[in-house]
Every structure is written in C-alpha cells, then in structure tokens.
Design a protein around this motif. Structure first.
Motif, mmCIF file in Angstrom:
data_model
loop_
_atom_site.group_PDB
_atom_site.id
_atom_site.type_symbol
_atom_site.label_atom_id
_atom_site.label_comp_id
_atom_site.label_asym_id
_atom_site.label_seq_id
_atom_site.Cartn_x
_atom_site.Cartn_y
_atom_site.Cartn_z
ATOM 1 N N LEU A 153 8.086 -0.896 10.507
ATOM 2 C CA LEU A 153 7.059 -1.895 10.217
ATOM 3 C C LEU A 153 5.663 -1.280 10.299
ATOM 4 O O LEU A 153 4.825 -1.497 9.419
ATOM 5 C CB LEU A 153 7.176 -3.080 11.181
ATOM 6 N N THR A 154 5.435 -0.490 11.322
ATOM 7 C CA THR A 154 4.145 0.178 11.487
ATOM 8 C C THR A 154 3.893 1.150 10.335
ATOM 9 O O THR A 154 2.792 1.188 9.773
ATOM 10 C CB THR A 154 4.094 0.919 12.828
ATOM 11 N N ALA A 155 4.907 1.918 9.961
ATOM 12 C CA ALA A 155 4.775 2.873 8.860
ATOM 13 C C ALA A 155 4.536 2.152 7.535
ATOM 14 O O ALA A 155 3.697 2.580 6.728
ATOM 15 C CB ALA A 155 6.015 3.753 8.776
ATOM 16 N N LEU A 156 5.268 1.068 7.297
ATOM 17 C CA LEU A 156 5.061 0.306 6.063
ATOM 18 C C LEU A 156 3.641 -0.236 5.992
ATOM 19 O O LEU A 156 3.007 -0.194 4.936
ATOM 20 C CB LEU A 156 6.073 -0.844 5.978
ATOM 21 N N SER A 157 3.122 -0.734 7.098
ATOM 22 C CA SER A 157 1.759 -1.259 7.089
ATOM 23 C C SER A 157 0.761 -0.152 6.749
ATOM 24 O O SER A 157 -0.193 -0.386 5.999
ATOM 25 C CB SER A 157 1.398 -1.917 8.422
ATOM 26 N N LYS A 158 1.011 1.043 7.247
ATOM 27 C CA LYS A 158 0.122 2.174 6.988
ATOM 28 C C LYS A 158 0.136 2.565 5.511
ATOM 29 O O LYS A 158 -0.918 2.691 4.889
ATOM 30 C CB LYS A 158 0.538 3.373 7.848
ATOM 31 N N ILE A 159 1.327 2.748 4.936
ATOM 32 C CA ILE A 159 1.370 3.234 3.550
ATOM 33 C C ILE A 159 1.052 2.144 2.530
ATOM 34 O O ILE A 159 0.636 2.449 1.412
ATOM 35 C CB ILE A 159 2.725 3.894 3.213
ATOM 36 N N LEU A 160 1.205 0.879 2.917
ATOM 37 C CA LEU A 160 0.895 -0.223 2.001
ATOM 38 C C LEU A 160 -0.517 -0.769 2.211
ATOM 39 O O LEU A 160 -0.932 -1.717 1.553
ATOM 40 C CB LEU A 160 1.931 -1.341 2.156
ATOM 41 N N ASN A 161 -1.254 -0.189 3.147
ATOM 42 C CA ASN A 161 -2.649 -0.555 3.415
ATOM 43 C C ASN A 161 -2.822 -2.026 3.800
ATOM 44 O O ASN A 161 -3.732 -2.710 3.318
ATOM 45 C CB ASN A 161 -3.545 -0.217 2.209
ATOM 46 N N VAL A 162 -1.941 -2.500 4.663
ATOM 47 C CA VAL A 162 -2.036 -3.861 5.201
ATOM 48 C C VAL A 162 -1.789 -3.785 6.710
ATOM 49 O O VAL A 162 -1.250 -2.804 7.207
ATOM 50 C CB VAL A 162 -1.025 -4.826 4.536
#
Length: 81
Positions: A62-71
């Motif tokens: 979840l943390t990684a997805l937020s980082k790469i998706l800029n949210v």
C-alpha cells in the motif's frame, strides 16, 4: 488465525488503486514494473486482483503503491478526498 470478512472484498483500496493508475496513464504491467524498482514484487495478475478487491494488500504494498501512483495512503484508503 483465520481471517473472517463479512463480504467477498479483500481490501478497501483496490478501486482507488485503479483510479490512480488510470490517472497516471499506466498499465497494470507498468505498475508492477515500477514497484519492482523499489523492491516490491507484485505481478500484473496480482495488480488486477487488487483492483478487483480479490486480494489483500500488505502495508508495504500500500505504501509503495501510494508512492508510485503519487497519492497518499489516506486517499487510497478513502480517508482523504
């Protein structure tokens, strides 16, 4: 310990992951590849299952997805608008 859920949904962030991915004009394969660059290994099929809410998302993912998706994580969780 067995996970007990009231519904078939396995996460609450999947639909937001899809929205953010599409806003970033990324394919599921591109999301998978970008996650791999930060040592988080989630294949394209798993990204699809996450978006369909059929797969649990770990806190690291979840943390990684937020980082790469800029949210923000809060946005993915539906806490922030």
């Amino acid at each position: 310990m067995k996970l007990i859920l009231d519904s078939e949904e396995r996460n609450i962030a999947g639909s937001k992951v899809k929205v953010a991915r599409l806003r970033n004009n990324m394919t599921q394969q591109e999301v998978s590849a970008k996650l791999e660059t930060i040592a988080v290994y989630v294949d394209r099929a798993s990204i699809s299952k996450i978006e369909q809410k059929k797969r649990i998302i770990t806190d690291i993912e979840l943390t990684a997805l937020s980082k790469i998706l800029n949210v923000s994580v809060n946005w993915l969780l539906g806490i922030d608008k």
